[in-house]
Design an enzyme around this catalytic site. Structure first.
Site, short mmCIF file in Angstrom:
data_model
loop_
_atom_site.label_atom_id
_atom_site.label_comp_id
_atom_site.label_asym_id
_atom_site.label_seq_id
_atom_site.Cartn_x
_atom_site.Cartn_y
_atom_site.Cartn_z
N GLU A 123 -58.34 37.25 -5.25
CA GLU A 123 -58.20 35.87 -4.78
C GLU A 123 -59.15 35.69 -3.59
OE1 GLU A 123 -54.89 32.69 -3.17
OE2 GLU A 123 -54.95 34.71 -2.37
N ASP A 182 -49.41 41.43 -9.04
CA ASP A 182 -49.96 40.79 -7.86
C ASP A 182 -49.94 41.83 -6.75
OD1 ASP A 182 -50.67 38.67 -6.06
OD2 ASP A 182 -49.56 37.31 -7.35
N HIS A 214 -49.69 28.95 -8.80
CA HIS A 214 -48.44 28.66 -8.09
C HIS A 214 -48.68 28.04 -6.71
CE1 HIS A 214 -50.05 32.36 -6.63
NE2 HIS A 214 -49.24 32.33 -5.59
N ASP A 215 -49.94 27.87 -6.30
CA ASP A 215 -50.24 27.30 -4.99
C ASP A 215 -50.78 25.88 -5.07
OD1 ASP A 215 -49.60 29.71 -3.70
OD2 ASP A 215 -51.64 30.48 -3.86
N ASP A 245 -54.25 39.70 -3.86
CA ASP A 245 -53.93 38.54 -3.03
C ASP A 245 -54.78 38.47 -1.75
OD1 ASP A 245 -51.78 36.41 -2.51
OD2 ASP A 245 -51.62 37.60 -0.69
C1 GLC Z 1 -52.00 33.83 -1.63
C2 GLC Z 1 -50.86 33.50 -2.57
C3 GLC Z 1 -49.92 32.57 -1.86
C4 GLC Z 1 -49.38 33.28 -0.64
C5 GLC Z 1 -50.51 33.77 0.26
C6 GLC Z 1 -50.02 34.75 1.27
O1 GLC Z 1 -52.78 32.73 -1.33
O2 GLC Z 1 -51.36 32.95 -3.75
O3 GLC Z 1 -48.87 32.15 -2.68
O4 GLC Z 1 -48.57 32.40 0.09
O5 GLC Z 1 -51.51 34.44 -0.48
O6 GLC Z 1 -49.69 35.97 0.69
#
Ligand code: GLC
Length: 538
Positions: A249, A98, A318-319, A194
């Site tokens: 993402e 990540d 995980h979100d 991310d």
């Molecule tokens: C992404 C991650 C999340 C995190 C955010 C800030 O959305 O998936 O878990 O809190 O970025 O880094």
């Protein structure tokens, strides 16, 4: 479509903190991942995506990095990392990390320097202003925090401890590229990148018709003009020079924009995680369960990608809350709905991701009290809602629906002490259903969700049609049935998933061989609640 190793892979997302603890401190660690590699190999996955394991104060569970080239204490050492990587590669599997590069922790030495004085050489590595904009942060509250020492505000799109890097500064970009290359040269096989569409910002106020102090500012900080130039440079300076795979993402990206993101011609990543389908069938109080809308969105992505691009396929991460609890029915039809949902997304064109625990049908956590929640977004949400005078009951109802902690309870390995996750006290409570819902209980049961995942993975690998075939929605009378075909050369397959607890009249037109089903008894002329089937058509 060009054939490539990562298109044929199945990727398993490990939320390291909640996967397996070997040290007894209640937090999952890298040795825990190494210990479970045989399990993952037996499941049939080819690649792991490891959530952040870098040095971090863990305000946002590792998404606040304080040293990109070191491992956080709870998860072990660099030697443990090397050992885990060696274990992954020796099994013919691969690893993606990540990559959190929109922001660093406020404890990162870069930021400590940056905030030390206005004329520090790293001052401009972050975003400092005399007068903040009126933006609200993604995790609630103002997106700017005042630093009394240097009498300026710094920007953070997430918590105030996740400080946005200034991507306009070429030195920042160079340092990030060097770090990415350092990991590639160490042997990792790719990255999940991310929050990547926030690198570029438009530093102007949001219109503020309501007179609120802070207003959501997604459009000022998401997919802003000029972002693609940053992403192009990132790609060309790092990923493009190696045979690695990347998944960005990319919140708020719609199917019509996919070419600039992921097409083979001009894409900046090999795949992205778009949120459109998941958000359309939301966990919010007011959003309905709507299979028709979901079909439409997935279909648009499939169509727009075909022939020019590849993409990721996923249901959980995980979100997000657990889909068997939100989209499915984790009570009467727990097994059926978990497997029908799995069948629905797994055979489309793209690379499927499985989030840890999804393969055994893990469910949302029944946390009643706010003290059981750990997620900073959830806790912030609670605080800001309270400040606005929202009654506690209402806040709790909402949290129970949307909290990210649902996906973060420890992996349920067995029915023994602490579900086999730890010898110590888990950092977040276990879901009490681990006594019957666990890997051990499903391992040797041919009807289990775990066995279904193994069969799906094996089937996908056994046939080029499921990898490279075209995808077409198939007409079915019942709106809650998701049916589509895959076609490649002379081979045609049909995937049918009934995503509701009613029955539905349906028969196969023509002839076909049933390759996979999640109900033992197949009824002619009818699909049972949450029934899923895969046919090879004659
Ligand atoms: C992404 C991650 C999340 C995190 C955010 C800030 O959305 O998936 O878990 O809190 O970025 O880094």
């Amino acid at each position: 479509m060009k054939k490539t190793w990562w298109k044929e892979a199945v990727i398993y997302q490990v939320y390291t903190r909640s996967f397996k603890d070997t040290s007894g401190d209640g937090v999952g660690d890298l040795n825990g991942v190494a210990e479970k590699l045989d399990y993952l190999q037996e499941l049939g996955v080819d690649m792991l995506w490891l959530c952040p394991m870098y040095k971090s104060p863990n305000v946002d569970n590792g998404y606040d990095v304080s040293d990109y080239r070191d491992i956080m204490d709870e998860m072990g050492t660099m030697a443990d990392f090397d050992n885990m990587l060696e274990g992954i590669h020796s099994r013919g599997m691969k690893l993606i990390l990540d990559l959190v590069i929109n922001h660093t922790s406020d404890q990162h030495p870069w930021f400590l320097e940056s905030k030390s004085s206005r004329d520090n050489p790293k001052r401009d590595w972050y975003v400092w202003r005399d007068k903040p904009t009126n933006w609200e942060s993604i995790f609630g509250g103002p997106a700017w925090t005042y630093d009394p020492k240097t009498d300026q505000y710094y920007l953070h799109l997430y918590t105030k401890n996740q400080v946005d890097l200034n991507w306009e500064n070429p030195e920042v970009r160079r340092s990030i590229y060097d770090m990415v290359i350092w990991w590639i040269e160490k042997g990792v096989d790719g990255f999940r990148v991310d929050a990547i569409n926030h690198l570029k910002k438009d530093y102007t106020d949001m219109p503020n018709p309501e007179g609120e102090n802070y207003v959501p500012a997604w459009e000022k900080m998401t997919n802003v003009e000029g972002l693609q130039e940053f992403l192009t440079e990132l790609r060309d300076e790092t990923f493009a020079r190696y045979d690695v795979v990347t998944v960005g993402e990319a919140n708020s990206v719609k199917a019509e924009h996919l070419a600039e993101w992921i097409s083979e011609e001009e894409g900046k990543f090999n795949m992205i995680f778009s949120f459109e389908a998941l958000e359309s069938w939301n966990t919010d109080q007011d959003a309905d369960r709507n299979v028709v809308r979901v079909k439409k969105i997935f279909d648009q992505w499939q169509k727009k990608a075909h022939g020019i691009a590849w993409n990721s396929l996923y249901l959980e991460n995980h979100d997000r809350p657990r889909t068997v609890s939100t989209w499915g029915n984790d009570k009467e039809y727990w097994r059926e709905s978990a497997t029908a949902l799995a069948c629905m997304y797994f055979f489309m064109q793209g690379t499927p991701f499985i989030y840890q625990g999804q393969e055994i049908g893990m469910t949302n956590a029944p946390f009643e009290d706010i003290s059981m929640y750990r997620d900073v977004e959830t806790l912030n949400f609670c605080r800001y809602q309270q400040l606005q005078g929202v009654p506690v009951d209402e806040i709790m109802e909402k949290i129970k629906k949307i909290s990210r902690d649902h996906a973060r309870t420890p992996m349920q390995w067995n029915s023994g002490r602490k579900a086999g996750f730890t010898e110590g006290q888990p950092w977040i409570s276990l879901n009490p259903n681990y006594t019957w819902l666990n890997v051990e209980a499903q391992k040797n049961d041919g009807r289990s969700i775990l066995s279904f995942y193994k069969k799906m993975i094996a089937l996908r690998k056994s046939c080029e049609c499921l990898l490279y075939g075209s995808t077409e929605l198939a007409e079915v009378n019942c709106p809650d049935v998701y049916a589509y075909t895959r076609e490649y050369g002379n081979t045609k397959m049909l995937i049918v998933s009934h995503l509701d607890s009613d029955g539905c009249s349906w028969s196969l037109k023509g002839k076909g061989q049933l390759l996979l089903a999640n109900h033992e008894e197949i009824t002619e002329g009818r699909l049972q609640p949450y029934e899923a089937r895969v046919y090879l058509l004659d």
